[in-house]
Motif scaffolding. Structure first.
Motif, PDB file in Angstrom:
ATOM      1  N   THR A 375       0.843  -1.192   0.000  1.00  0.00           N
ATOM      2  CA  THR A 375       0.000   0.000   0.000  1.00  0.00           C
ATOM      3  C   THR A 375       0.877   1.239   0.000  1.00  0.00           C
ATOM      4  OG1 THR A 375      -0.132   0.021   2.421  1.00  0.00           O
ATOM      5  CG2 THR A 375      -1.891  -1.136   1.229  1.00  0.00           C
ATOM      6  N   ILE A 376       0.322   2.344  -0.507  1.00  0.00           N
ATOM      7  CA  ILE A 376       1.027   3.620  -0.531  1.00  0.00           C
ATOM      8  C   ILE A 376       0.097   4.689   0.026  1.00  0.00           C
ATOM      9  CG2 ILE A 376       2.089   5.389  -1.975  1.00  0.00           C
ATOM     10  CD1 ILE A 376       2.956   3.211  -3.886  1.00  0.00           C
ATOM     11  N   ALA A 377       0.538   5.355   1.098  1.00  0.00           N
ATOM     12  CA  ALA A 377      -0.207   6.457   1.713  1.00  0.00           C
ATOM     13  C   ALA A 377       0.365   7.777   1.220  1.00  0.00           C
ATOM     14  CB  ALA A 377      -0.141   6.371   3.229  1.00  0.00           C
ATOM     15  N   ASP A 378      -0.496   8.674   0.795  1.00  0.00           N
ATOM     16  CA  ASP A 378      -0.073   9.934   0.181  1.00  0.00           C
ATOM     17  C   ASP A 378      -0.682  11.105   0.942  1.00  0.00           C
ATOM     18  OD1 ASP A 378       0.622  12.056  -1.442  1.00  0.00           O
ATOM     19  OD2 ASP A 378       0.227  10.994  -3.301  1.00  0.00           O
ATOM     20  N   MET A 379       0.173  11.960   1.498  1.00  0.00           N
ATOM     21  CA  MET A 379      -0.271  13.175   2.197  1.00  0.00           C
ATOM     22  C   MET A 379       0.085  14.431   1.416  1.00  0.00           C
ATOM     23  SD  MET A 379       0.656  12.448   6.187  1.00  0.00           S
ATOM     24  CE  MET A 379       0.395  14.182   6.554  1.00  0.00           C
ATOM     25  N   SER A 380       0.465  14.301   0.168  1.00  0.00           N
ATOM     26  CA  SER A 380       0.865  15.468  -0.628  1.00  0.00           C
ATOM     27  C   SER A 380      -0.251  16.504  -0.665  1.00  0.00           C
ATOM     28  CB  SER A 380       1.219  15.029  -2.049  1.00  0.00           C
ATOM     29  OG  SER A 380       2.241  14.057  -2.043  1.00  0.00           O
ATOM     30  N   GLY A 381       0.128  17.770  -0.551  1.00  0.00           N
ATOM     31  CA  GLY A 381      -0.851  18.852  -0.539  1.00  0.00           C
ATOM     32  C   GLY A 381      -1.282  19.276   0.847  1.00  0.00           C
ATOM     33  N   SER A 382      -0.932  18.505   1.864  1.00  0.00           N
ATOM     34  CA  SER A 382      -1.240  18.894   3.237  1.00  0.00           C
ATOM     35  C   SER A 382      -0.301  20.021   3.674  1.00  0.00           C
ATOM     36  CB  SER A 382      -1.095  17.695   4.171  1.00  0.00           C
ATOM     37  OG  SER A 382      -1.960  16.640   3.803  1.00  0.00           O
ATOM     38  N   GLY A 383      -0.648  20.677   4.781  1.00  0.00           N
ATOM     39  CA  GLY A 383       0.209  21.734   5.294  1.00  0.00           C
ATOM     40  C   GLY A 383      -0.553  22.767   6.082  1.00  0.00           C
ATOM     41  N   TRP A 384       0.062  23.907   6.307  1.00  0.00           N
ATOM     42  CA  TRP A 384      -0.572  24.965   7.090  1.00  0.00           C
ATOM     43  C   TRP A 384      -0.034  26.325   6.661  1.00  0.00           C
ATOM     44  CZ3 TRP A 384       2.686  21.261   9.220  1.00  0.00           C
ATOM     45  CH2 TRP A 384       3.938  21.701   9.627  1.00  0.00           C
ATOM     46  N   ASN A 385      -0.814  27.348   6.945  1.00  0.00           N
ATOM     47  CA  ASN A 385      -0.353  28.716   6.736  1.00  0.00           C
ATOM     48  C   ASN A 385      -0.806  29.583   7.899  1.00  0.00           C
ATOM     49  OD1 ASN A 385      -3.126  29.711   5.861  1.00  0.00           O
ATOM     50  ND2 ASN A 385      -2.679  28.255   4.205  1.00  0.00           N
ATOM     51  N   THR A 386      -0.031  30.604   8.194  1.00  0.00           N
ATOM     52  CA  THR A 386      -0.302  31.462   9.345  1.00  0.00           C
ATOM     53  C   THR A 386      -0.079  32.915   8.976  1.00  0.00           C
ATOM     54  OG1 THR A 386       1.969  31.437  10.186  1.00  0.00           O
ATOM     55  CG2 THR A 386       0.517  29.642  10.893  1.00  0.00           C
ATOM     56  N   PHE A 387      -0.710  33.795   9.746  1.00  0.00           N
ATOM     57  CA  PHE A 387      -0.495  35.232   9.615  1.00  0.00           C
ATOM     58  C   PHE A 387      -0.600  35.867  10.992  1.00  0.00           C
ATOM     59  CE2 PHE A 387      -2.122  39.582   9.278  1.00  0.00           C
ATOM     60  CZ  PHE A 387      -1.087  40.156   8.528  1.00  0.00           C
ATOM     61  N   ASP A 388       0.358  36.741  11.324  1.00  0.00           N
ATOM     62  CA  ASP A 388       0.347  37.471  12.593  1.00  0.00           C
ATOM     63  C   ASP A 388       0.678  38.932  12.338  1.00  0.00           C
ATOM     64  OD1 ASP A 388       0.179  35.565  15.130  1.00  0.00           O
ATOM     65  OD2 ASP A 388       1.334  34.509  13.593  1.00  0.00           O
ATOM     66  N   LEU A 389      -0.112  39.795  12.933  1.00  0.00           N
ATOM     67  CA  LEU A 389       0.140  41.228  12.933  1.00  0.00           C
ATOM     68  C   LEU A 389       0.121  41.671  14.381  1.00  0.00           C
ATOM     69  CD1 LEU A 389       0.496  43.956  11.483  1.00  0.00           C
ATOM     70  CD2 LEU A 389      -2.010  44.127  11.389  1.00  0.00           C
ATOM     71  N   ARG A 390       1.238  42.139  14.883  1.00  0.00           N
ATOM     72  CA  ARG A 390       1.312  42.500  16.295  1.00  0.00           C
ATOM     73  C   ARG A 390       2.080  43.804  16.470  1.00  0.00           C
ATOM     74  NH1 ARG A 390       3.937  37.210  16.009  1.00  0.00           N
ATOM     75  NH2 ARG A 390       6.182  37.455  15.704  1.00  0.00           N
ATOM     76  N   SER A 391       1.807  44.453  17.582  1.00  0.00           N
ATOM     77  CA  SER A 391       2.460  45.725  17.876  1.00  0.00           C
ATOM     78  C   SER A 391       2.613  45.859  19.382  1.00  0.00           C
ATOM     79  CB  SER A 391       1.628  46.901  17.338  1.00  0.00           C
ATOM     80  OG  SER A 391       0.357  46.939  17.965  1.00  0.00           O
ATOM     81  N   SER A 392       3.543  46.704  19.775  1.00  0.00           N
ATOM     82  CA  SER A 392       3.749  46.981  21.200  1.00  0.00           C
ATOM     83  C   SER A 392       4.304  48.378  21.354  1.00  0.00           C
ATOM     84  CB  SER A 392       4.713  45.965  21.818  1.00  0.00           C
ATOM     85  OG  SER A 392       6.011  46.124  21.284  1.00  0.00           O
ATOM     86  N   GLY A 393       3.959  48.991  22.461  1.00  0.00           N
ATOM     87  CA  GLY A 393       4.470  50.322  22.725  1.00  0.00           C
ATOM     88  C   GLY A 393       3.917  50.878  24.018  1.00  0.00           C
ATOM     89  N   PRO A 394       4.479  51.986  24.478  1.00  0.00           N
ATOM     90  CA  PRO A 394       4.039  52.573  25.750  1.00  0.00           C
ATOM     91  C   PRO A 394       2.755  53.382  25.586  1.00  0.00           C
ATOM     92  CG  PRO A 394       5.813  53.862  24.791  1.00  0.00           C
ATOM     93  CD  PRO A 394       5.625  52.699  23.890  1.00  0.00           C
ATOM     94  N   LEU A 395       1.840  53.191  26.540  1.00  0.00           N
ATOM     95  CA  LEU A 395       0.672  54.065  26.636  1.00  0.00           C
ATOM     96  C   LEU A 395       1.007  55.316  27.431  1.00  0.00           C
ATOM     97  CD1 LEU A 395      -2.241  51.542  27.264  1.00  0.00           C
ATOM     98  CD2 LEU A 395      -1.606  52.673  25.129  1.00  0.00           C
ATOM     99  N   ASP A 396       1.833  55.122  28.452  1.00  0.00           N
ATOM    100  CA  ASP A 396       2.330  56.224  29.269  1.00  0.00           C
ATOM    101  C   ASP A 396       3.563  55.706  29.988  1.00  0.00           C
ATOM    102  OD1 ASP A 396       1.391  54.683  31.489  1.00  0.00           O
ATOM    103  OD2 ASP A 396      -0.586  55.604  31.277  1.00  0.00           O
ATOM    104  N   ASP A 397       4.010  56.397  31.009  1.00  0.00           N
ATOM    105  CA  ASP A 397       5.227  55.991  31.708  1.00  0.00           C
ATOM    106  C   ASP A 397       5.053  54.683  32.466  1.00  0.00           C
ATOM    107  OD1 ASP A 397       6.483  58.223  30.769  1.00  0.00           O
ATOM    108  OD2 ASP A 397       6.157  59.413  32.597  1.00  0.00           O
ATOM    109  N   GLN A 398       3.809  54.263  32.707  1.00  0.00           N
ATOM    110  CA  GLN A 398       3.586  53.085  33.543  1.00  0.00           C
ATOM    111  C   GLN A 398       2.997  51.902  32.787  1.00  0.00           C
ATOM    112  OE1 GLN A 398       1.055  54.944  36.565  1.00  0.00           O
ATOM    113  NE2 GLN A 398       2.735  54.746  38.043  1.00  0.00           N
ATOM    114  N   ASN A 399       2.526  52.102  31.575  1.00  0.00           N
ATOM    115  CA  ASN A 399       1.820  51.034  30.863  1.00  0.00           C
ATOM    116  C   ASN A 399       2.474  50.738  29.514  1.00  0.00           C
ATOM    117  OD1 ASN A 399      -1.007  50.348  32.270  1.00  0.00           O
ATOM    118  ND2 ASN A 399      -0.522  52.508  32.593  1.00  0.00           N
TER     119      ASN A 399
END
Length: 739
Positions: A375-399
């Motif tokens: 027997t031959i098992a075929d998984m060709s074409g399988s996979g995954w894709n991802t997307f991330d959009l992130r940011s960081s920064g100060p709101l004030d001196d404490q946050n």
């Protein structure tokens, strides 16, 4: 400072100069490393102190962790951590520069991260995070999150490394032998103006020890039995007698990896990184009969007489297998900073099983494969894709605020066909097929509030919408489809840290994580009487409520840490047998409640007692229990499988001259069980062993551009199991040149 230089400190510059000098680590996951989780930082310098052949070896001495690498180049090297055994791959995450390497299409021995997409030559540093305490991660972070930071050159660089290794393997079944391999890797890169590029090539060629054994059952026609010699009367882990007559899965693997990374500083505030990676594997698993008839000829099937009993050998007991895989990784990243102190990153990735076929013979073919039905098992074409959009920064001196959105999609297609010749094409009828997709969309916010000079409160949350769709299951004559599903969950996170002196910190963290079922858990089953059986497409997600109390101490020459932790996981996903119904059903099921609690300590010290002596180590005690298993009540109150009661490690490295250094490491894993009811008590093939192994390495920088090393893993040739046998004593020799 340019975005592509923000993680320079993570690369350990002093050690980086011995490899790709000078280098900087890209900024793809700068933001996500700034989290309230327990973190372990593995420097490039520490990697050079170990015997490293694949990127998975970067975790070899990580506290309370093991990577189940059965041999060098094992594609099924699954991470096991605080609350996950080596059959729970979906409880961990592995990223390389923000590109997901974790195979979250399934959850099990075959769901290991795609370590082959990163070679040790390119690693600048590795960060390991414990627990789901950051809102920036999906629910698979409930166990372990690994961030691999790779390097980009700042000037012309080149390197060539050649490595040879030889394993001395022994067992109780006379399948002893020496299994050898080699690896060659090369890098070439440069930085010209705003452009940086790095090209990497590597080739691994290795032979593994036998990974499985062929066993026979008692009984058969005594009149046709063939007397044999060489069989071993044995017991399985539960103590049931069996006969071992052959060695299986003696794998020869040839893996080729190529990667191109291209970075550009578009402006003084914006940088981009593009990645194109390829991994190709051709593997052949041979078999060997260990029994001989009166004429000295090997026997591989039929009825035999051994140990004064009659035994029947299954026709496919010594059937060989082979596989061929070509995987592609595509990645693009854009990151930058604003004049007001805010940073942002956008990362997109696509991992494609361009070719993935596994062939299995139907009949025994010990020695060199000859072909025939299969027997031959075929998984060709399988996979995954991802997307991330992130940011960081100060709101004030404490946050300080962190915000982002996330999307992912996992596609799994598996088809199994008969083949007239299993070494050829899948030219026969369809045997089975299953397919499906999952998709997650998420948004998160996390705020770090420094409300007093020594105090910081982190509060965050992650909102996730999950879909499972396109599921189907087929056999030779029928194709059945599953109903689509969708649900939404919110996961709050919080932590409070107190720096009660300049060198002391106490932090209490709590987080909820929702780990959704994978495509394989949802849709892989069987068809009987035109209905789907042994499968539950309505599986609930795992929900973890995790708490960690950590005390950190910074020293002039290092640090130490002690952590108390607990995870209460509802609806844990595990393959088991439902014994409350007749007939019983074995499938992936939800276990109503399990709990893991423990204490974990680790330290790292430099120049201990004498200049040049570095020590690092860890010790962890884990108590993992099944609390409520309604389908298999025999498990209630028992230890959860494959999470040892004790894990420990110690690594000492001594630089006894400017050109020489040597290291000695010890790794220990305590008592653990392979079954939910803890009925396994024999340390044999199929068991999950406790073990203590020692490793050593000697490194000589005999010229400005040349380094030679000699090492050994499993110094005492310990024989131990994780169902399959681990590798025996392995000797390494390496020669490296860098520009």
């Amino acid at each position: 400072m340019l975005p592509s230089q923000r993680l320079l400190a993570a690369a350990d510059p002093a050690s980086a100069t011995t490899t790709l000098a000078p280098v900087s680590v890209h900024a793809s996951d700068t933001i996500v490393t700034e989290s309230p989780s327990v973190q372990v930082h593995v420097t490039r310098k520490k990697l050079q102190q170990q015997n490293v052949t694949t990127s998975a070896d970067a975790l070899k001495y990580a506290p309370n962790m093991i990577v189940r690498a059965r041999y060098i180049g094992d594609p099924n090297a699954v991470i096991s951590g605080r609350n996950a055994g080596t059959l729970q791959s979906a409880r961990s995450l592995v990223y390389a520069d923000g590109l997901l390497l974790s195979n979250l299409m399934t959850n099990g021995y075959n769901g290991a991260p795609r370590w082959g997409m990163v070679v040790p030559e390119e690693i600048g540093a590795v960060d390991i995070m414990y627990g789901p305490y950051s809102a920036l991660y999906p629910g698979n972070s409930l166990g372990t999150t690994v961030l691999i930071h790779t390097v980009l050159p700042q000037q012309l660089v080149a390197s060539v490394s050649t490595q040879f290794f030889s394993q001395d393997y022994h067992d109780a079944y006379d399948a002893d032998g020496h299994y050898n391999g080699s690896q060659i890797a090369a890098t070439l890169g440069n930085k010209q103006g705003r452009w940086s590029w790095l090209l990497e090539l590597s080739r691994l060629d290795n032979d593994s020890q036998p990974l499985q054994y062929a066993t026979a059952t008692a009984g058969g026609n005594a009149a046709t039995a063939i007397p044999v010699e060489g069989a071993t009367l044995d017991r399985n882990p539960n103590g049931t007698p069996r006969l071992v007559y052959g060695a299986n899965s003696i794998e020869h693997t040839v893996q080729t990896q190529a990667k191109l990374k291209l970075g550009v500083d578009i402006t003084d505030h914006v940088a981009a990184l593009f990645t194109l990676g390829s991994w190709h594997d051709e593997a052949e698993d041979r078999t060997r009969s260990l029994i001989r008839d009166a004429g000295g000829q090997p026997v591989s099937s039929g009825v035999i007489s051994a140990d004064n009993q009659i035994w029947t050998l299954p026709r496919s007991g010594l059937a060989p297998t082979s596989s061929i895989d070509t995987h592609m990784l595509y990645g693009a990243e854009l990151n930058g900073h604003l004049d007001n102190g805010w940073y942002w990153t956008a990362v997109a990735s696509d991992y494609d099983f361009l070719q993935s076929q596994a062939a299995t013979a139907k009949l025994a073919e010990p020695g060199a494969p000859v072909g025939g039905p299969g027997t031959i098992a075929d998984m060709s074409g399988s996979g995954w894709n991802t997307f991330d959009l992130r940011s960081s920064g100060p709101l004030d001196d404490q946050n300080m605020l962190y915000a982002g959105v996330h999307g992912d999609r996992y596609i799994l297609n598996t088809q199994v066909h008969n083949a007239n010749d299993w070494l050829g094409d899948a030219d026969g009828t369809q045997v089975s097929a299953f397919a499906g997709r999952t998709q997650t969309r998420a948004a998160y916010l996390q705020d770090v509030w420094s409300f007093a000079p020594a105090w910081a409160l982190t509060v965050g949350g992650r909102l996730e919408q999950w879909r499972a769709y396109g599921g189907l299951l087929a056999n030779t004559s029928n194709t059945l489809r599953y109903t689509d599903r969708q649900r939404t969950d919110f996961s709050p996170k919080t932590s409070l840290s107190w720096d009660f002196s300049d060198d002391w910190q106490l932090r209490l963290a709590h987080g909820k994580a929702v780990r959704y079922p994978t495509v394989a858990e949802l849709f892989q089953g069987t068809i009987s009487a035109n209905a789907i059986v042994n499968n539950n497409p309505d599986l609930k997600p795992e929900i973890d409520e995790s708490t960690d109390l950590t005390l950190n101490r910074q020293l002039t020459n290092g640090h130490w840490r002690v952590s108390l932790f607990q995870d209460r996981i509802a609806n844990a996903l595990y393959s088991q047998t439902d014994i409350t119904i007749t007939p019983t059903v074995t499938s992936v099921q939800n276990i109503a409640a399990m709990r893991v609690r423990g204490i974990e300590g680790e330290f790292g010290l430099t120049d201990v007692w004498t200049p040049g002596l570095d020590l690092s180590g860890s010790l962890a005690f884990n108590d993992a229990r099944t609390l409520d298993d309604r389908q298999y009540p025999l498990a209630n109150g028992k230890y959860f499988p494959r999470i040892p009661k004790v894990r420990a490690s110690l690594l000492a490295d001594y630089r006894f001259s400017p050109q020489w250094d040597m290291s000695l490491g010890i790794r220990h894993s305590g008592r653990q069980y392979g079954t939910l009811n803890n009925s396994d008590f024999v340390d044999t093939y199929g068991a999950v062993s406790s073990f203590t192994v020692a490793d050593a390495k000697l490194r000589w920088r005999y010229a400005a551009q040349w380094t030679a090393s000699l090492g050994v893993d499993n110094l005492t040739n310990e024989h131990y199991w994780v169902y399959h046998p681990y590798a025996g004593r392995t000797v390494f020799g390496q020669l490296r040149w860098n520009l």
